[in-house]
Design an enzyme around this catalytic site. Structure first.
Site, PDB file in Angstrom:
ATOM      1  CB  SER A  38      36.459  36.772  40.238  1.00  0.00           C
ATOM      2  OG  SER A  38      37.585  37.063  39.427  1.00  0.00           O
ATOM      3  CB  VAL A 101      40.947  38.574  37.117  1.00  0.00           C
ATOM      4  CG1 VAL A 101      40.899  37.136  37.610  1.00  0.00           C
ATOM      5  CG2 VAL A 101      41.910  38.708  35.959  1.00  0.00           C
ATOM      6  CB  ILE A 139      41.331  42.295  31.715  1.00  0.00           C
ATOM      7  CG1 ILE A 139      42.564  41.408  31.475  1.00  0.00           C
ATOM      8  CG2 ILE A 139      41.582  43.250  32.882  1.00  0.00           C
ATOM      9  CD1 ILE A 139      42.948  40.509  32.617  1.00  0.00           C
ATOM     10  CE  LYS A 140      34.056  41.648  36.358  1.00  0.00           C
ATOM     11  NZ  LYS A 140      33.429  41.046  37.563  1.00  0.00           N
ATOM     12  CB  ILE A 141      38.147  47.418  31.910  1.00  0.00           C
ATOM     13  CG1 ILE A 141      39.476  46.649  31.894  1.00  0.00           C
ATOM     14  CG2 ILE A 141      38.381  48.920  31.827  1.00  0.00           C
ATOM     15  CD1 ILE A 141      40.299  46.831  30.652  1.00  0.00           C
TER      16      ILE A 141
END
Length: 341
Positions: A38, A101, A139-141
């Site tokens: 997401s 996320v 965690i998307k970075i």
């Protein structure tokens, strides 16, 4: 004559299939999936649904309640993060892997802010669901220099990361060095995702194939989770990639389609890659010191080719990375990455 096979099931037999939707009904209807991915745009779109009115009221009240403990973030951002996690956490029992996320993309060029945001998302997850297994959140970075250095720091802090909005082999190399669990190369640039009338003239099929080959040749633990296809045909061309995350409409379309498995396999670039390696052993697309021997000097080949790829390193050399990244795909990789903001 071979019986036709369901294309969603075929894809699942070749690739880890993930759901790119915060609508829990999609995971129930079309799953099981492994991960649920997401971002803020997904969360915003889902939260517009009137059925989430009570959730919005609850997260707004929670944000107001705990705001004093989060001085560096405003109320709106905190409420958004709580809402995004409140959508994602209930999906976790419906999948077998992790929820993913994203940090605020406005922080794409600030390592300290990205680290702080990622740690805050972990804490908020525990606040919302004290018994949630934090090994199941990633965690998307964004794949900027600053973002990937944040991934390096976060790995040391026990936070799992995915490098998103990735468009070059250089970023893929640095993401692996930084300890990312996944990379998410965007097959098409971000603009194509939000503007149906726009078509990326150069989808990065070659980068996705090469990144996976590079990781496998050099025993990198990072895995390729491709995304941002504009249609199911593009997804099927990547059957065999480590993982692919797709939105509900594409997953639903695949679930209604049938075709001979042999015919589908012929379209896969990964099937062609394996066949090329078996017959040729290598080609003239070998990477040497960041260049390729066929005359392309941007650090990647002009198309998916087999061959031995020399191990590269950028993790401790910002200038080297920035120069190589600026040259990647004649500057297009850098421009595409910048669209994340």
């Amino acid at each position: 004559m071979e019986n036709p096979t369901n294309l969603l099931e075929y894809l699942k037999s070749k690739t880890q299939v993930d759901v790119d939707s915060l609508d829990i009904r999609v995971s129930v209807e079309l799953g099981p999936f492994v991960d649920c991915t997401s971002n803020q745009a997904d969360a915003y779109t889902e939260l517009l649904n009137p059925r989430h009115a009570d959730l919005l009221k609850k997260t707004a009240a929670l944000a107001n309640e705990i705001k004093a403990h989060y001085h560096s973030v405003n109320f709106e951002e905190l409420a958004m993060e709580l809402s995004m996690l409140s959508l994602a956490i209930p999906i976790s029992p419906k999948i077998t892997g992790a929820i993913l996320v994203m940090v605020n993309p406005l922080y794409s060029y600030s390592t300290p802010k990205i680290v702080e945001n990622a740690q805050r998302l972990y804490r908020l997850c525990q606040f919302l669901e004290p018994n949630f297994d934090l090994s199941r959140i990633i965690i998307k970075i964004p794949s900027t220099w600053e973002g990937l250095q944040a991934c390096r720091k976060l790995k040391g802090l026990g936070v799992k990361t995915l490098a998103t909005t990735l468009f070059s082999l250089e970023q893929a190399v640095l993401a692996a060095e930084a300890g990312c669990i996944y990379i998410s190369p965007f097959l098409n640039e971000l603009k194509a995702t939000f503007d149906p009338s726009y078509h990326d003239p150069k989808p990065i099929f070659d980068i996705i194939v090469e990144a996976q080959r590079y990781y496998e040749q050099h025993s990198c633990s990072t895995r390729v989770k491709a995304c941002a296809a504009v249609d199911v045909e593009q997804i099927l061309k990547l059957a065999g990639v480590h993982a692919f995350t797709a939105p509900a409409d594409q997953l639903r379309e695949l679930s209604t389609m049938e075709e001979s498995a042999a015919k589908v396999a012929q379209r896969s670039l990964f099937s062609k890659e394996m066949a090329s390696e078996r017959t040729n052993g290598h080609t003239n697309g070998d990477v040497t010191n960041g260049d390729v021997t066929n005359g392309n000097t941007n650090g990647v080949t002009n198309g998916p080719t087999s061959g031995t790829m020399e191990k590269l390193s950028f993790i401790d050399d910002e200038a080297k990375f920035r120069l190589a990244f600026a040259r990647a795909d004649e500057g297009r990789a850098q421009l595409k990455t910048a669209q994340v903001r």
